[in-house]
Scaffold this motif. Structure first.
Motif, PDB file in Angstrom:
ATOM      1  N   PHE A 191       0.842  -1.194   0.000  1.00 56.14           N
ATOM      2  CA  PHE A 191       0.000   0.000   0.000  1.00 56.14           C
ATOM      3  C   PHE A 191       0.881   1.249   0.000  1.00 56.14           C
ATOM      4  N   SER A 192       0.294   2.347  -0.393  1.00 55.50           N
ATOM      5  CA  SER A 192       0.976   3.642  -0.315  1.00 55.50           C
ATOM      6  C   SER A 192       0.187   4.557   0.618  1.00 55.50           C
ATOM      7  N   LEU A 193       0.824   5.649   1.028  1.00 58.82           N
ATOM      8  CA  LEU A 193       0.178   6.659   1.867  1.00 58.82           C
ATOM      9  C   LEU A 193      -0.492   6.031   3.089  1.00 58.82           C
ATOM     10  N   THR A 194       0.237   5.159   3.764  1.00 59.32           N
ATOM     11  CA  THR A 194      -0.342   4.408   4.872  1.00 59.32           C
ATOM     12  C   THR A 194      -0.390   5.245   6.154  1.00 59.32           C
ATOM     13  N   THR A 195      -1.388   4.977   6.964  1.00 64.29           N
ATOM     14  CA  THR A 195      -1.557   5.628   8.271  1.00 64.29           C
ATOM     15  C   THR A 195      -1.999   4.567   9.270  1.00 64.29           C
ATOM     16  N   ILE A 196      -1.372   4.570  10.441  1.00 63.22           N
ATOM     17  CA  ILE A 196      -1.734   3.640  11.515  1.00 63.22           C
ATOM     18  C   ILE A 196      -1.869   4.432  12.801  1.00 63.22           C
ATOM     19  N   ASP A 197      -2.967   4.257  13.500  1.00 61.85           N
ATOM     20  CA  ASP A 197      -3.104   4.875  14.815  1.00 61.85           C
ATOM     21  C   ASP A 197      -3.847   3.926  15.739  1.00 61.85           C
ATOM     22  N   VAL A 198      -3.755   4.179  17.021  1.00 62.33           N
ATOM     23  CA  VAL A 198      -4.335   3.284  18.012  1.00 62.33           C
ATOM     24  C   VAL A 198      -5.149   4.092  19.009  1.00 62.33           C
TER      25      VAL A 198
END
Length: 320
Positions: free
Chosen positions: A217-224
């Protein structure tokens, strides 16, 4: 009375259009008993009071749809994998989506949805083996279902495969600290009673490992995010987990917990984690994943060496 999140949802219809049955791969380590999980979800979805246990997944669906609202575009074709009782479909803004395909391996989860009238289709299918052609969907969502897959990277690759170029994936799954209070209480009780313990709470993906899942994937974002729900006691928590279809399905799980262990664990839970009002908290740590399928139209970093401002001078540059 347990404390539940106040969630306002809109209810829409679905129609069962297509049935596809899949089999799990034999080449991966079976941490989870997928057949047992399918039965658990069928039992939960077919219960008369199934809507009582929708509160957590409805809240997470609302959080996913809130993130989706930040993306200023329409999505003519949407796929919701592991849709459960249609939590995403109940909440998503119908003005920005067209047809919605809902997938779940448990038929009762699909058939038990509250229905009205909207252009959506229900498919019995496993996320690791999606019965759709390549490059089909503008948006794929997943609401608290990926954590039960034995081959999670394969499931994410399937999502990438069915997305159109420049399509987006938004998913939420339980992460490492989920139900740590319950896990610790049961372990301490079993150590005290039996001198050892069995895994009673399923393992979850840690945030530090989540980045590898979005490979490709591109432009990935991960938050919790942590959601804490208060319950009258440990038994009420375990009863709700069963009602959600979220009880343990690890392959080598013990199928019964002795009564003396439950009694001891309940006392330990209340002693260590209990609130002053007599309730106990249960932590649900939610990992949110966002990724885009690569496309030539997406913004890309400039070639190395083309910068005109040094980072050490950035403050002065911004003040101009």
């Amino acid at each position: 009375m347990r404390v539940k999140m106040n969630v306002t949802t809109r209810l829409y219809a679905t129609s069962l259009q297509r049935i596809v049955l899949t089999r799990p791969s034999s080449s991966v380590t079976n941490i989870f008993d997928r057949e047992a999980k399918r039965k658990q979800r069928n039992r939960a979805g077919g219960a008369r009071d199934a809507e009582v246990y929708d509160y957590l997944k409805d809240q997470i669906a609302a959080n996913i749809c809130d993130r989706l609202s930040d993306i200023k575009r329409d999505f003519p074709l949407v796929l919701d994998v592991g849709c459960g009782r249609g939590h995403i479909n109940k909440t998503i803004d119908k003005e920005i989506v067209g047809k919605v395909f809902q997938c779940d391996p448990a038929a009762n989860m699909l058939l038990g949805q509250v229905t009205s009238c909207d252009p959506s289709y229900r498919v019995i299918a496993d996320c690791e083996f999606l019965p759709f052609e390549d490059d089909k969907f503008n948006l794929v969502t997943s609401n608290l279902s990926l954590h039960w897959h034995n081959d999670l990277p394969a499931a994410i690759k399937e999502v990438l495969r069915v997305l159109k170029p420049d399509g987006v994936f938004l998913g939420a799954m339980f992460s490492g600290d989920t139900l740590y209070e319950l896990r610790c209480s049961l372990q301490l009780a079993e150590l005290e009673r039996n001198g050892g313990f069995s895994p009673r709470v399923s393992p979850f993906v840690e945030m530090r490992d989540a980045g590898g899942l979005l490979t490709g994937f591109s432009l990935t974002t991960i938050d919790v995010d942590d959601i804490i729900v208060n319950y009258p006691d440990m038994i009420s928590l375990m009863y709700d987990l069963k009602g959600m279809g979220e009880n343990s399905s690890t392959t080598h799980r013990a199928h019964m917990i002795p009564n003396d262990v439950i009694t001891a664990a309940s006392a330990i839970y209340k002693e260590i984690y209990g609130d002053n009002d007599g309730t106990i908290p249960a932590t649900f740590q939610i990992l949110y994943l966002i990724g885009w399928k690569p496309d030539q139209s997406q913004a890309k970093p400039k070639p190395r060496g083309t910068a005109t401002v040094s980072l050490k001078d950035l403050d002065n540059y911004l003040k101009r």
